[in-house]
Enzyme design. Structure first.
Site, PDB file in Angstrom:
ATOM      1  N   ARG A 119      11.845  -5.333   6.214  1.00 34.51           N
ATOM      2  CA  ARG A 119      12.501  -5.123   4.922  1.00 34.51           C
ATOM      3  C   ARG A 119      14.016  -5.328   5.010  1.00 34.51           C
ATOM      4  O   ARG A 119      14.694  -5.351   4.018  1.00 34.51           O
ATOM      5  CB  ARG A 119      12.162  -3.717   4.435  1.00 34.51           C
ATOM      6  CG  ARG A 119      12.677  -3.362   3.050  1.00 34.51           C
ATOM      7  CD  ARG A 119      11.839  -2.240   2.506  1.00 34.51           C
ATOM      8  NE  ARG A 119      12.390  -1.583   1.366  1.00 34.51           N
ATOM      9  CZ  ARG A 119      13.038  -0.417   1.407  1.00 34.51           C
ATOM     10  NH1 ARG A 119      13.241   0.190   2.573  1.00 34.51           N
ATOM     11  NH2 ARG A 119      13.473   0.146   0.313  1.00 34.51           N
ATOM     12  N   CYS A 159       0.833  -1.198   0.000  1.00 33.94           N
ATOM     13  CA  CYS A 159       0.000   0.000   0.000  1.00 33.94           C
ATOM     14  C   CYS A 159       0.879   1.265   0.000  1.00 33.94           C
ATOM     15  O   CYS A 159       2.094   1.186   0.148  1.00 33.94           O
ATOM     16  CB  CYS A 159      -0.897   0.001   1.228  1.00 33.94           C
ATOM     17  SG  CYS A 159       0.020   0.168   2.772  1.00 33.94           S
ATOM     18  N   ALA A 195       3.083   1.720   2.961  1.00 36.88           N
ATOM     19  CA  ALA A 195       4.271   0.860   2.895  1.00 36.88           C
ATOM     20  C   ALA A 195       5.356   1.517   2.046  1.00 36.88           C
ATOM     21  O   ALA A 195       6.538   1.470   2.385  1.00 36.88           O
ATOM     22  CB  ALA A 195       3.914  -0.514   2.328  1.00 36.88           C
ATOM     23  N   HIS A 203       5.916   6.106  -2.569  1.00 40.04           N
ATOM     24  CA  HIS A 203       7.261   6.579  -2.927  1.00 40.04           C
ATOM     25  C   HIS A 203       7.181   8.049  -3.332  1.00 40.04           C
ATOM     26  O   HIS A 203       7.994   8.867  -2.914  1.00 40.04           O
ATOM     27  CB  HIS A 203       7.823   5.830  -4.147  1.00 40.04           C
ATOM     28  CG  HIS A 203       7.958   4.353  -3.978  1.00 40.04           C
ATOM     29  ND1 HIS A 203       7.821   3.475  -5.018  1.00 40.04           N
ATOM     30  CD2 HIS A 203       8.228   3.604  -2.881  1.00 40.04           C
ATOM     31  CE1 HIS A 203       8.018   2.242  -4.584  1.00 40.04           C
ATOM     32  NE2 HIS A 203       8.258   2.301  -3.291  1.00 40.04           N
TER      33      HIS A 203
HETATM   34 FE1  CFM Z   1      13.015   0.009  -5.418  1.00 38.73          FE
HETATM   35 FE2  CFM Z   1      12.408  -2.302  -5.675  1.00 38.73          FE
HETATM   36 FE3  CFM Z   1      11.018  -0.643  -4.092  1.00 38.73          FE
HETATM   37 FE4  CFM Z   1      13.510  -1.415  -3.438  1.00 38.73          FE
HETATM   38 FE5  CFM Z   1      12.539  -3.381  -1.850  1.00 38.73          FE
HETATM   39 FE6  CFM Z   1      11.430  -4.178  -4.132  1.00 38.73          FE
HETATM   40 FE7  CFM Z   1      10.029  -2.609  -2.548  1.00 38.73          FE
HETATM   41 MO1  CFM Z   1      10.544  -5.075  -1.818  1.00 38.73          MO
HETATM   42  S1  CFM Z   1      14.372  -1.704  -5.328  1.00 38.73           S
HETATM   43  S2  CFM Z   1      12.569   0.480  -3.354  1.00 38.73           S
HETATM   44  S3  CFM Z   1      14.399  -2.266  -1.666  1.00 38.73           S
HETATM   45  S4  CFM Z   1      11.140  -0.732  -6.218  1.00 38.73           S
HETATM   46  S5  CFM Z   1      12.623  -5.257  -2.761  1.00 38.73           S
HETATM   47  S6  CFM Z   1      12.063  -4.271  -6.300  1.00 38.73           S
HETATM   48  S7  CFM Z   1       9.365  -4.273  -3.626  1.00 38.73           S
HETATM   49  S8  CFM Z   1      10.807  -3.123  -0.642  1.00 38.73           S
HETATM   50  S9  CFM Z   1       9.142  -0.700  -2.941  1.00 38.73           S
END
Ligand code: CFM
Length: 536
Positions: A89, A55, A58, A187
């Protein structure tokens, strides 16, 4: 074994017609002959389908903000949201001399029914008072969870009042879980706050050393940043800030003076990278430190950006020494791995990056995909102007930044930038599709049903994904490697990381466990036929 359009239609046959049409747009069989293959991405998951996505909360608190160690991150909401984003994580951090590392703590307002009915603002203000008294952090963030948005708590007002009261930055993020279609929305929300409230708050006006860089989109999962840090420092780079693995508010405050921003995970951090370029005149370079070949290429691209003879020579020296050290080890593991195939389905960047590391070991990625990436992560940044802005993306505020009157400084001339862009991915990411081999599959927001079906047809030797989906393939007799948390292992980045990864997956291939498991297709005929009625 390969797969064709007919196989895909057969797999999707089980869905209602509308769902089938929709899912088909999220699946591509790579064909380099076609001028362009469009991938539908960053749209809502169809209700009822078991997705692996997370989500917005997260993505904001868990992914981008969470690793900043000198900040206390408060989850305003029910205890579960805070608890499940509490270090699962594996973003590691070292405690600096001043002791300001709060990552081991899970701080939440633990909203109860009465808070939902009568409002949680007072409770939040009280938690901030307690945090200041107990920890005295360098800053505080507040991340909103779903109920906070639903009841309308004004977290910005609470943050502002607390900031005045305590005299330290208190930043509120409206990252309610339901915003957007996945963690990707979070993000973006976090990127906006980092740029507005953190970067540029420091006093530096000049880069403190030669070759000053920021490392963006690297989160120190399993210690990755530390391995990257090791060889970058040896080559002579000065790392000002990391966003955000083992990072800090204190470091980010001066990120504006760097000569170059490196981008590892494009999906989670491209907003900041782009805004830093406009606001402070710092270009960004897409690098990938996953895999030896990819690391070597990234180091050479960086050296080319600065163009100094001394730096280029030192880069080559480190590359020669490191590859001479790790290659013979990798060659041994390659003997076992060579010729095997992988599924590589991760969040928003690793589905691409880890193909390089698999490639180093002679493993072909026959299916790859992202949980929540956008079209540009598949097709390249040139498609960004064509991406439809839907109601879900409109929910996320876009910052419109201007050159900073105090700190803007063009780090390289437009002519030099144009020349470099022909040689290195400067301010550019060409996406995953370009590097997939013909006939291989790219799937967006892969779900559990499709995972099983694709496994039955493609029978990969290793399934690389996450905790939500790893156990079904494992029970089907396919070794499953988590590429989010690394299954408690790592680092997997850089030279030492490649060796660790090779060691881990070779152990998975060679464990005798598989002799005790019979995959479903072993007892079931792969071809089925029916007798035709006799003609009269
Ligand atoms: Fe970038 Fe990723 Fe992500 Fe990531 Fe991660 Fe991820 Fe994630 Mo899990 S590199 S930041 S450190 S998009 S592994 S493939 S899904 S936490 S949001």
């Amino acid at each position: 074994m390969s797969l064709n359009e007919k196989d895909i239609d057969q797999i999707l046959e089980i869905y209602p017609a509308k769902v089938k049409r929709s899912r088909k747009k999220h699946i591509i069989i790579r064909d380099a002959e076609q001028a362009h293959q469009e991938m539908e991405a960053n749209t809502r998951t169809i209700p009822g389908i078991i997705t692996n996505r997370g989500c917005a909360y997260a993505g904001c608190k868990g992914v981008v903000l969470g690793p900043l160690k000198d900040i206390v991150h408060i989850t305003h909401g029910p205890v579960g949201c805070g608890y499940y984003s509490w270090l699962t994580r594996r973003n590691k951090a070292k405690t600096p001399e001043d002791g300001k590392n709060y990552l081991a703590y899970c701080v939440t307002t633990d909203m109860q029914e009465t808070d939902i009915v009568f409002g949680g603002e007072k409770k939040l203000a009280k938690v901030i008072d307690e945090v200041v008294e107990i920890f005295k952090p360098n800053a505080i963030t507040i991340s909103a969870t779903c109920p906070v948005g639903l009841i309308g708590d004004d977290i910005n007002a609470v943050a502002k009042a607390a900031q005045e009261k305590h005299g330290l930055p208190v930043m509120a993020f409206s990252c309610e879980g339901y915003k957007g279609v996945s963690q990707s929305a979070g993000h973006h929300i976090a990127n906006n706050g980092v740029l507005e409230w953190m970067v540029g708050q420091g006093e530096m006006t000049e880069a403190p050393a030669k070759y000053s860089i920021n490392m963006l989109g690297e989160y120190n999962i399993g210690g990755d940043s530390w391995e990257i840090d090791r060889f970058l420092r040896e080559i002579g780079y000065h790392i000002i800030a990391v966003a955000t693995g083992d990072g800090s508010y204190e470091d980010l405050k001066n990120a504006h003076v760097a000569d170059l921003n490196l981008v590892q995970c494009h999906r989670s951090i491209n907003y900041i990278a782009e805004m830093l370029e406009i606001k402070y005149g710092t270009p960004w370079l897409k690098i990938n430190f996953i895999g030896v070949e990819a690391t070597v290429k990234s180091l050479r691209d960086m050296a080319l950006y600065f163009g100094d003879k001394e730096l280029i020579e030192k880069t080559e020296e480190v590359i020669a020494r490191e590859t001479a050290r790790v290659q013979p080890i990798l060659d041994q593991y390659r003997k076992i791995c060579e010729g095997k195939t992988a599924f590589c389905f991760v969040g928003g960047s690793r589905g691409h990056h880890y193909q390089k590391l698999f490639g180093d070991l002679g493993i072909d990625t026959v299916l790859a995909g992202y949980e929540f990436a956008h079209r540009d992560d598949y097709e390249g940044r040139h498609v960004i102007p064509d991406i439809k802005v839907d109601a879900d993306s409109k929910n996320i505020p876009e910052l419109h930044v201007q050159p900073d009157p105090k700190f803007f400084k063009l780090k390289i001339s437009p002519e030099k930038a144009a020349e470099l862009k022909k040689k290195i991915p400067l301010s550019n990411y060409p996406g995953m599709n370009t590097e997939m081999k013909d006939g291989y599959l790219i799937v967006d927001d892969l779900n559990h049903y499709e995972t099983e079906e694709f496994i039955r047809i493609l029978k990969p030797d290793i399934f690389a994904s996450g905790i939500k989906d790893k156990y079904i393939p494992q029970k089907m007799g396919i070794p499953s490697k988590q590429l989010h948390s690394y299954d408690y292992s790592g680092p997997y980045a850089g030279f030492n990381g490649a060796v660790k990864f090779a060691e881990d997956i070779t152990a998975m291939f060679t464990t005798p466990t598989w002799n005790f498991i019979t995959p479903p297709w072993k007892g079931k005929p792969m071809l089925e036929g029916a007798m035709q009625k006799e003609a009269k």
